[in-house]
Design an enzyme around this catalytic site. Structure first.
Site, short mmCIF file in Angstrom:
data_model
loop_
_atom_site.label_atom_id
_atom_site.label_comp_id
_atom_site.label_asym_id
_atom_site.label_seq_id
_atom_site.Cartn_x
_atom_site.Cartn_y
_atom_site.Cartn_z
N HIS A 1 -6.31 8.58 1.20
CA HIS A 1 -5.15 7.70 1.06
C HIS A 1 -4.89 6.94 2.36
O HIS A 1 -4.81 7.54 3.42
CB HIS A 1 -3.93 8.54 0.68
N GLU B 1 0.85 -1.19 0.00
CA GLU B 1 0.00 0.00 0.00
C GLU B 1 0.88 1.24 0.00
O GLU B 1 1.91 1.28 0.68
CB GLU B 1 -0.92 -0.01 1.23
N SER B 2 0.52 2.24 -0.82
CA SER B 2 1.24 3.51 -0.89
C SER B 2 2.69 3.28 -1.32
O SER B 2 2.93 2.74 -2.40
CB SER B 2 1.16 4.24 0.46
N ALA B 3 3.67 3.66 -0.50
CA ALA B 3 5.06 3.38 -0.85
C ALA B 3 5.28 1.89 -1.04
O ALA B 3 6.10 1.46 -1.85
CB ALA B 3 6.00 3.92 0.23
#
Length: 555
Positions: free
Chosen positions: A471, A230-232
């Site tokens: 986010h 997730e994300s990075a």
């Protein structure tokens, strides 16, 4: 602050009262250690298992090294040490009280208790019924945090695994700690020349190799690994697909066979020795007191931990004014990451494995909390040109149709009930996540047409003040901590994908069937009470500008 780590406290079971009977803690013999875990409610957990030598002393700012000597017995029952963290720089003046309150209330800033350099460990969780002959599908989790914060401490997969067992699709889970910030992603020409760039990605890769070498002992099948982030962590999933020109083999076999990317895919970036990366390196060197050293990298490796930590924190961080114009992130070095990710994708030089990729509806809101001074279109364009994209023209930086806060479903269906404005939150969400996702899907469909992919948009937090479906709001949902339709359906699709590389396989009771994206370019829209299919064609003008000017949007 509630944390995922409190959801499944694990203790080594003690002897029970009945004579001549003993409940033993789960124990696994791996190549270099005897690992003792804990068991609770049908889930075995092994926390903080070392997979690399401590990256301290002469190994600071060096590629990770595998463990070559016996560690004896590893008691893997308590939360492991997190890698050094960075939420804001030492100057927190740009982070408003409102922003701090929102981040705390929404649990985005993770409750990480202990951090330090000796942090290269993995957490393993499995059904208690698993044995060394089970050969269960494996999910390899890479956490997010802007490549600056995060830890395996804050993720417990007990609910996810229990769901897989209840569906007759048992999975085994592993999460990896990797170096962050200036410890894992320091740039500069000296770092490049030393062969010590993108260390956090190399940590993840060594973690995958550890799984290949050791996971059968835990009951997993090393030939059935899905990487999920997730994300990075999601960006890292693509990067792992792209490392070394798309080479994912280890000892002649692929390290993974599928990927799940939640909020992140391509992140166009300038080289590791670009002016911005060099300036950050020079600042770190100066604050660490190494500017006059004859061997600067040797100096950085020998200064005490606190001094080096504060030096790495002296540059802008993700919750500062600069937001996701990150100081530390994966950058092309011509060896590990051979080019900017969008170029790698266009060349088809990434692993051709099936994948799922998707976004939250309001990706940009979280990252616009520290730019309250941006009140006009001109302010936003100037911000983007001076902070983010120094190579972009004013026309390129002024994206059309960027939403003010959320992508409303009525707008997706062709109406204009919600006005659109040139705002930082909309543009940052589109450039970094939502529309770049579509760029990646189109490129993948052209370069690897036989490889299936699925995509989604999550909208279940519509109405949440300021942030919307923001986010990282999907983490508790995907892990099964927040009950309801979104959680149950997302878990079902993901567990089927991990088992069979098809989210629809075994989910016939779910509606709708999730079509491959390339068929009609449709997204599965996860909503609060029901899911539906929508066409992935919103904000086409913005998409065209992003897809044709990717080189101008390098960070």
């Amino acid at each position: 602050m509630r944390s995922l780590i409190g959801l499944a406290s694990c203790l080594i079971p003690l002897a029970v009262a009945a004579p001549q009977k003993r409940t033993l803690a789960p124990t696994v013999e791996i190549e270099y250690a005897t690992v003792v875990g804990s068991s609770l409610a049908g889930i075995d957990s092994f926390k903080g298992v070392p997979y690399a030598q401590p990256p301290t002393g002469s190994l600071r700012l060096k590629p990770p090294q595998p463990i070559t000597s016996s560690l004896g017995t590893v008691i893997a029952t308590s939360e492991p040490q997190a890698c050094p963290q960075m939420y804001t720089s030492l100057d927190t003046s740009s982070l408003s009280e409102t922003a701090i309150t929102l981040l705390t209330e929404r649990q985005f800033v993770q409750d990480i208790t202990v951090s330090g350099e000796d942090c290269l460990t993995v957490n393993v969780q499995r059904p208690s019924s698993a044995t060394s002959s089970s050969l269960l599908p494996v999910v390899f989790w890479i956490f997010g945090g802007g490549f600056e914060f995060g830890s395996t401490q804050t993720y417990d997969a007990s609910e996810f695994i229990s769901t897989s067992v209840s569906q007759g699709k048992d999975v085994i889970y592993v999460s990896v700690n990797y170096r962050l910030g200036g410890f894992g992603f320091l740039g500069g020409s000296e770092v490049k020349a030393d062969g010590s760039s993108n260390l956090g990605l190399l940590d993840q890769r060594l973690g995958l190799e550890w799984v290949a070498d050791n996971f059968a002992k835990f009951g997993g099948d090393p030939t059935k690994v899905t990487i999920w982030g997730e994300s990075a962590g999601s960006i890292s999933v693509f990067d792992q697909m792209a490392l070394y020109g798309g080479n994912i083999t280890y000892k002649g076999k692929p390290l993974f066979r599928g990927g799940i990317m939640d909020s992140g895919s391509l992140t166009p970036a300038d080289p590791v020795d670009c002016p911005k990366a060099q300036a950050i390196y020079d600042t770190v060197v100066s604050v660490a007191g190494c500017s006059t050293a004859s061997d600067i990298l040797a100096c950085l490796r020998t200064v005490d931990y606190t001094t080096f930590l504060r030096a790495t924190q002296s540059v802008p961080a993700i919750f500062d004014y600069e937001s996701i114009a990150l100081s530390y992130l994966p950058r092309p070095d011509r060896v590990v990451l051979v080019d900017s990710p969008e170029v790698i994708a266009e060349n088809g030089a990434f692993a051709s494995v099936p994948f799922i990729v998707g976004d939250q509806e309001d990706e940009g809101t979280l990252f616009s909390l520290s730019q309250s001074n941006l009140s006009t279109t001109a302010d936003v364009v100037d911000y983007l040109n001076t902070v983010f994209f120094v190579d972009a023209t004013e026309e390129q930086a002024c994206l059309p149709e960027a939403p003010n806060a959320r992508i409303s479903l009525v707008r997706l269906k062709g109406r204009s009930d919600h006005a659109t404005q040139h705002t930082a939150k909309g543009i940052l969400g589109d450039l970094t996540f939502t529309l770049t996702r579509r760029v990646f899907l189109n490129i993948s469909a052209q370069s690897h047409p036989s490889v299936p992919s699925w995509s989604y948009l999550a909208s279940y937090d519509y109405g949440t003040a300021v942030l919307g479906t923001f986010h990282a709001s999907d983490i508790l949902t995907a892990y099964g901590i927040t009950p309801g339709v979104p959680s149950s359906t997302i878990q079902a699709y993901y567990i089927s994908f991990i088992n069979t590389l098809d989210p629809n396989n075994g989910t016939s009771d779910l509606f709708p069937t999730w079509p491959e994206w390339a068929e009609e370019k449709q997204l599965l829209n996860f909503q609060t009470l029901i899911n539906e299919l929508i066409t992935d064609d919103f904000r086409s003008e913005s998409y065209d500008l992003i897809s044709t000017n990717a080189a101008a949007f390098h960070v």
